[in-house]
Enzyme design. Sequence first.
Site, PDB file in Angstrom:
ATOM      1  N   ASP A  49       0.834  -1.210   0.000  1.00  0.00           N
ATOM      2  CA  ASP A  49       0.000   0.000   0.000  1.00  0.00           C
ATOM      3  C   ASP A  49       0.867   1.258   0.000  1.00  0.00           C
ATOM      4  O   ASP A  49       0.351   2.375  -0.081  1.00  0.00           O
ATOM      5  CB  ASP A  49      -1.011  -0.012   1.154  1.00  0.00           C
ATOM      6  N   SER A  50       2.189   1.081   0.025  1.00  0.00           N
ATOM      7  CA  SER A  50       3.094   2.212  -0.222  1.00  0.00           C
ATOM      8  C   SER A  50       2.788   2.852  -1.565  1.00  0.00           C
ATOM      9  O   SER A  50       3.180   3.995  -1.814  1.00  0.00           O
ATOM     10  CB  SER A  50       4.553   1.746  -0.181  1.00  0.00           C
ATOM     11  N   ASP A  88      -1.033  -6.179  -0.052  1.00  0.00           N
ATOM     12  CA  ASP A  88      -1.338  -5.529   1.228  1.00  0.00           C
ATOM     13  C   ASP A  88      -2.841  -5.364   1.420  1.00  0.00           C
ATOM     14  O   ASP A  88      -3.538  -4.917   0.508  1.00  0.00           O
ATOM     15  CB  ASP A  88      -0.727  -4.126   1.254  1.00  0.00           C
ATOM     16  N   LYS A 118      -1.102  -9.402   3.144  1.00  0.00           N
ATOM     17  CA  LYS A 118      -0.259  -8.946   4.248  1.00  0.00           C
ATOM     18  C   LYS A 118      -1.082  -8.031   5.154  1.00  0.00           C
ATOM     19  O   LYS A 118      -1.836  -7.187   4.683  1.00  0.00           O
ATOM     20  CB  LYS A 118       0.975  -8.204   3.735  1.00  0.00           C
ATOM     21  N   GLU A 120      -0.795  -5.556   8.664  1.00  0.00           N
ATOM     22  CA  GLU A 120       0.057  -4.879   9.645  1.00  0.00           C
ATOM     23  C   GLU A 120      -0.501  -5.088  11.053  1.00  0.00           C
ATOM     24  O   GLU A 120      -1.716  -5.042  11.251  1.00  0.00           O
ATOM     25  CB  GLU A 120       0.104  -3.366   9.348  1.00  0.00           C
ATOM     26  N   GLU A 187       9.843  -4.164   9.809  1.00  0.00           N
ATOM     27  CA  GLU A 187      10.160  -2.852   9.220  1.00  0.00           C
ATOM     28  C   GLU A 187      10.713  -1.897  10.277  1.00  0.00           C
ATOM     29  O   GLU A 187      10.155  -1.755  11.371  1.00  0.00           O
ATOM     30  CB  GLU A 187       8.906  -2.236   8.582  1.00  0.00           C
TER      31      GLU A 187
HETATM   32  O1  KIV Z   1       3.619  -1.073   1.543  1.00  0.00           O
HETATM   33  C1  KIV Z   1       4.715  -1.610   1.314  1.00  0.00           C
HETATM   34  O2  KIV Z   1       5.356  -1.357   0.279  1.00  0.00           O
HETATM   35  C2  KIV Z   1       5.236  -2.549   2.283  1.00  0.00           C
HETATM   36  C3  KIV Z   1       6.602  -3.118   2.066  1.00  0.00           C
HETATM   37  C4  KIV Z   1       7.648  -2.119   2.035  1.00  0.00           C
HETATM   38  C5  KIV Z   1       6.918  -4.168   3.016  1.00  0.00           C
HETATM   39  O3  KIV Z   1       4.567  -2.837   3.223  1.00  0.00           O
END
Ligand code: KIV
Length: 278
Positions: A49-50, A88, A118, A120, A187
């Site tokens: 989600d970056s 994510d 994924k 968090e 992280e």
């Molecule tokens: O959102 C993301 O890109 C991430 C990775 C950097 C692990 O969670």
Amino acid sequence: MSIQARTTRITVPEIRARKGGEPIVCLTAYTTPMAQRLDPHVDLFIIGDSLGMVLYGFESTLPVTLDMMIAHGAAVRRGSQRACLTVDMPFASYQESPGVAFRSAARLMVEAGCSSVKIEGGREMAETIAFLTDRGIPVMGHVGLVPQSVNSLGGYRARGRDDAQADEILADARAVADAGAFSIVLEGIVEPLAREITEAVDVPTIGIGASPACDGQVLVTEDLTGLFGDFTPKFVKRYAELGEAIGEAAAAYAEDVRARRFPGPEHCFGAGKNSGRG
Ligand code: KIV
């Protein structure tokens, strides 16, 4: 066959089995053309989600929606054939309850066609992680600096510097592993803690700003290729300056257009021929 030579997709159990073995090579990807370039070189894509900050210019990852993650997950799947895919779960798509998380994760699995999701969070997410994994959805955990909680954490500083905070993060990682996560992103944590967690859990840890002590590494592709931002965080190594290259290409194009050097005859259809139109 070596894992690099294969053309079938690497599976979640294969990533899980890499604990303590050959380091897991992971990058983020958000689009089809980028996935096509990276796929031969990586074991795992995280459709992170970056992308909210890197592609859409948001100030944090919080505004990213499930529909955005589905669209980008599907784009990366179309551009890859080999890397395992983890997408994510965006903010507010899973925190409310295990049932809400299941419905969001199911959409990511079915509509994006990814192999895992994924999440968090640590101990507070253990019940949800168990709920999903018990129902056939592989989950990667993510502890330490968790960007969706930037408002509670007060920023993006590295974590685990004092014993109390390190103990909390270790307890989070243990809970996530015990709940059934097949791997855990660590992280922004200090090296001794990354080493302690990697030794304490029986699933692979994948570090970003968490030292070489982890079982694998991930970076945001736009960070390592110089496509995002002017500031390079300490944990990033820049392997290319594509942002500069794009700026130079655009400047050269602009000069050529203004000087009427582009397009040249080689870029024109029927140039120099009598078209019969006068
Ligand atoms: O959102 C993301 O890109 C991430 C990775 C950097 C692990 O969670």
